[in-house]
Write a protein that holds these residues in place. Structure first.
Motif, PDB file in Angstrom:
ATOM      1  N   SER A  91       0.841  -1.186   0.000  1.00  0.00           N
ATOM      2  CA  SER A  91       0.000   0.000   0.000  1.00  0.00           C
ATOM      3  C   SER A  91       0.880   1.240   0.000  1.00  0.00           C
ATOM      4  O   SER A  91       1.986   1.221   0.546  1.00  0.00           O
ATOM      5  N   CYS A  92       0.380   2.301  -0.587  1.00  0.00           N
ATOM      6  CA  CYS A  92       1.082   3.586  -0.595  1.00  0.00           C
ATOM      7  C   CYS A  92       0.051   4.679  -0.415  1.00  0.00           C
ATOM      8  O   CYS A  92      -0.835   4.847  -1.261  1.00  0.00           O
ATOM      9  N   VAL A  93       0.158   5.396   0.691  1.00  0.00           N
ATOM     10  CA  VAL A  93      -0.772   6.472   1.009  1.00  0.00           C
ATOM     11  C   VAL A  93      -0.095   7.814   0.749  1.00  0.00           C
ATOM     12  O   VAL A  93       1.014   8.055   1.246  1.00  0.00           O
ATOM     13  N   VAL A  94      -0.772   8.654   0.007  1.00  0.00           N
ATOM     14  CA  VAL A  94      -0.259   9.992  -0.302  1.00  0.00           C
ATOM     15  C   VAL A  94      -0.951  11.003   0.603  1.00  0.00           C
ATOM     16  O   VAL A  94      -2.188  11.030   0.675  1.00  0.00           O
ATOM     17  N   SER A  95      -0.160  11.829   1.272  1.00  0.00           N
ATOM     18  CA  SER A  95      -0.731  12.844   2.152  1.00  0.00           C
ATOM     19  C   SER A  95      -0.025  14.175   1.942  1.00  0.00           C
ATOM     20  O   SER A  95       1.008  14.261   1.284  1.00  0.00           O
ATOM     21  N   GLY A  96      -0.622  15.232   2.521  1.00  0.00           N
ATOM     22  CA  GLY A  96       0.017  16.539   2.487  1.00  0.00           C
ATOM     23  C   GLY A  96      -0.214  17.330   1.227  1.00  0.00           C
ATOM     24  O   GLY A  96       0.526  18.275   0.934  1.00  0.00           O
ATOM     25  N   THR A  97      -1.272  16.971   0.489  1.00  0.00           N
ATOM     26  CA  THR A  97      -1.538  17.694  -0.733  1.00  0.00           C
ATOM     27  C   THR A  97      -3.029  17.736  -1.018  1.00  0.00           C
ATOM     28  O   THR A  97      -3.769  16.831  -0.636  1.00  0.00           O
ATOM     29  N   GLU A 156       6.485  14.784  -9.915  1.00  0.00           N
ATOM     30  CA  GLU A 156       6.522  13.413  -9.419  1.00  0.00           C
ATOM     31  C   GLU A 156       7.039  13.373  -7.990  1.00  0.00           C
ATOM     32  O   GLU A 156       7.895  14.164  -7.585  1.00  0.00           O
ATOM     33  N   HIS A 157       6.519  12.428  -7.241  1.00  0.00           N
ATOM     34  CA  HIS A 157       6.981  12.169  -5.883  1.00  0.00           C
ATOM     35  C   HIS A 157       7.225  10.682  -5.711  1.00  0.00           C
ATOM     36  O   HIS A 157       6.536   9.862  -6.329  1.00  0.00           O
ATOM     37  N   TRP A 158       8.196  10.365  -4.832  1.00  0.00           N
ATOM     38  CA  TRP A 158       8.565   8.988  -4.569  1.00  0.00           C
ATOM     39  C   TRP A 158       8.385   8.646  -3.095  1.00  0.00           C
ATOM     40  O   TRP A 158       8.583   9.488  -2.217  1.00  0.00           O
ATOM     41  N   VAL A 168      13.429  -3.883  -3.541  1.00  0.00           N
ATOM     42  CA  VAL A 168      12.778  -2.788  -2.837  1.00  0.00           C
ATOM     43  C   VAL A 168      11.742  -2.209  -3.797  1.00  0.00           C
ATOM     44  O   VAL A 168      12.064  -1.883  -4.943  1.00  0.00           O
ATOM     45  N   TYR A 169      10.512  -2.113  -3.327  1.00  0.00           N
ATOM     46  CA  TYR A 169       9.413  -1.611  -4.143  1.00  0.00           C
ATOM     47  C   TYR A 169       9.129  -0.153  -3.761  1.00  0.00           C
ATOM     48  O   TYR A 169       8.980   0.169  -2.578  1.00  0.00           O
ATOM     49  N   TYR A 170       9.053   0.701  -4.779  1.00  0.00           N
ATOM     50  CA  TYR A 170       8.842   2.122  -4.578  1.00  0.00           C
ATOM     51  C   TYR A 170       7.531   2.570  -5.220  1.00  0.00           C
ATOM     52  O   TYR A 170       7.223   2.205  -6.357  1.00  0.00           O
ATOM     53  N   CYS A 171       6.830   3.393  -4.490  1.00  0.00           N
ATOM     54  CA  CYS A 171       5.626   4.030  -4.994  1.00  0.00           C
ATOM     55  C   CYS A 171       6.017   5.355  -5.661  1.00  0.00           C
ATOM     56  O   CYS A 171       6.890   6.074  -5.154  1.00  0.00           O
ATOM     57  N   ASN A 172       5.380   5.662  -6.756  1.00  0.00           N
ATOM     58  CA  ASN A 172       5.633   6.912  -7.499  1.00  0.00           C
ATOM     59  C   ASN A 172       4.299   7.481  -7.939  1.00  0.00           C
ATOM     60  O   ASN A 172       3.448   6.743  -8.443  1.00  0.00           O
ATOM     61  N   VAL A 173       4.101   8.779  -7.695  1.00  0.00           N
ATOM     62  CA  VAL A 173       2.849   9.405  -8.117  1.00  0.00           C
ATOM     63  C   VAL A 173       3.146  10.685  -8.874  1.00  0.00           C
ATOM     64  O   VAL A 173       4.165  11.344  -8.648  1.00  0.00           O
ATOM     65  N   GLY A 221      -2.476  12.211 -10.574  1.00  0.00           N
ATOM     66  CA  GLY A 221      -2.629  11.581 -11.872  1.00  0.00           C
ATOM     67  C   GLY A 221      -2.217  10.124 -11.796  1.00  0.00           C
ATOM     68  O   GLY A 221      -2.728   9.363 -10.995  1.00  0.00           O
ATOM     69  N   ALA A 222      -1.241   9.754 -12.609  1.00  0.00           N
ATOM     70  CA  ALA A 222      -0.791   8.370 -12.629  1.00  0.00           C
ATOM     71  C   ALA A 222      -0.153   7.973 -11.298  1.00  0.00           C
ATOM     72  O   ALA A 222       0.505   8.784 -10.635  1.00  0.00           O
ATOM     73  N   MET A 223      -0.362   6.728 -10.924  1.00  0.00           N
ATOM     74  CA  MET A 223       0.286   6.145  -9.737  1.00  0.00           C
ATOM     75  C   MET A 223       0.999   4.891 -10.206  1.00  0.00           C
ATOM     76  O   MET A 223       0.444   4.110 -11.002  1.00  0.00           O
ATOM     77  N   ARG A 224       2.220   4.700  -9.744  1.00  0.00           N
ATOM     78  CA  ARG A 224       3.049   3.612 -10.266  1.00  0.00           C
ATOM     79  C   ARG A 224       3.770   2.903  -9.139  1.00  0.00           C
ATOM     80  O   ARG A 224       4.023   3.472  -8.082  1.00  0.00           O
ATOM     81  N   TRP A 225       4.146   1.667  -9.419  1.00  0.00           N
ATOM     82  CA  TRP A 225       5.051   0.915  -8.559  1.00  0.00           C
ATOM     83  C   TRP A 225       6.293   0.569  -9.373  1.00  0.00           C
ATOM     84  O   TRP A 225       6.193   0.053 -10.501  1.00  0.00           O
ATOM     85  N   TYR A 226       7.447   0.861  -8.790  1.00  0.00           N
ATOM     86  CA  TYR A 226       8.737   0.484  -9.345  1.00  0.00           C
ATOM     87  C   TYR A 226       9.387  -0.511  -8.383  1.00  0.00           C
ATOM     88  O   TYR A 226       8.990  -0.625  -7.230  1.00  0.00           O
ATOM     89  N   ARG A 227      10.404  -1.183  -8.867  1.00  0.00           N
ATOM     90  CA  ARG A 227      11.189  -2.024  -7.974  1.00  0.00           C
ATOM     91  C   ARG A 227      12.653  -1.988  -8.378  1.00  0.00           C
ATOM     92  O   ARG A 227      12.985  -1.779  -9.548  1.00  0.00           O
TER      93      ARG A 227
END
Length: 119
Positions: free
Chosen positions: A21-27, A107-109, A92-97, A32-38
């Motif tokens: 899970s990846c929760v985005v806060s503070g905005t 973009e944010h990571w 390591v899995y990274y969330c990107n939005v 727009g697009a939400m992605r998972w990288y590894r």
């Protein structure tokens, strides 16, 4: 300040499942697009899956049929359901939005969450 907080990583045996899970806060900006990288040890960071705000998804070939990306726009959250995990999924899995701003896009990571799949 925009923050992305990931959770759900851990150690699992081959064939098992995990949900990230990846929760985005503070905005208040639209997401727009939400992605998972590894990123596996010693390798570059690669895109695993993406989902548009409208729900269109894309996956790297190696995870098709095993991983499912989804999002809850009301909760500013993106998920990655991972089934039939293989040792080669260890990374390591990274969330990107992508934030949609008046002046453009930004973009944010996330900080990353470790997934380890044992054989």
């Amino acid at each position: 300040q925009v923050q992305l907080v990931e959770s759900g990583g851990g150690l699992v045996q081959a064939g098992g499942s995990l949900t990230l899970s990846c929760v985005v806060s503070g905005t208040t900006a639209s997401i727009g697009a939400m992605r998972w990288y590894r990123q596996a040890p010693g390798k570059q960071r690669d895109l695993v899956a993406s989902i548009t705000r409208g729900g269109t998804t894309n996956y790297v070939e190696s995870v098709k049929g095993r991983f499912t990306i989804s999002r809850d726009n009301a909760k500013n959250t993106v998920y990655l359901q991972m089934n039939s995990l293989k040792p080669e999924d260890t990374a390591v899995y990274y969330c990107n939005v992508v934030m949609v701003l008046t002046a453009g896009y930004l973009e944010h990571w996330g900080q990353g969450t470790l997934v380890t799949v044992s054989s």
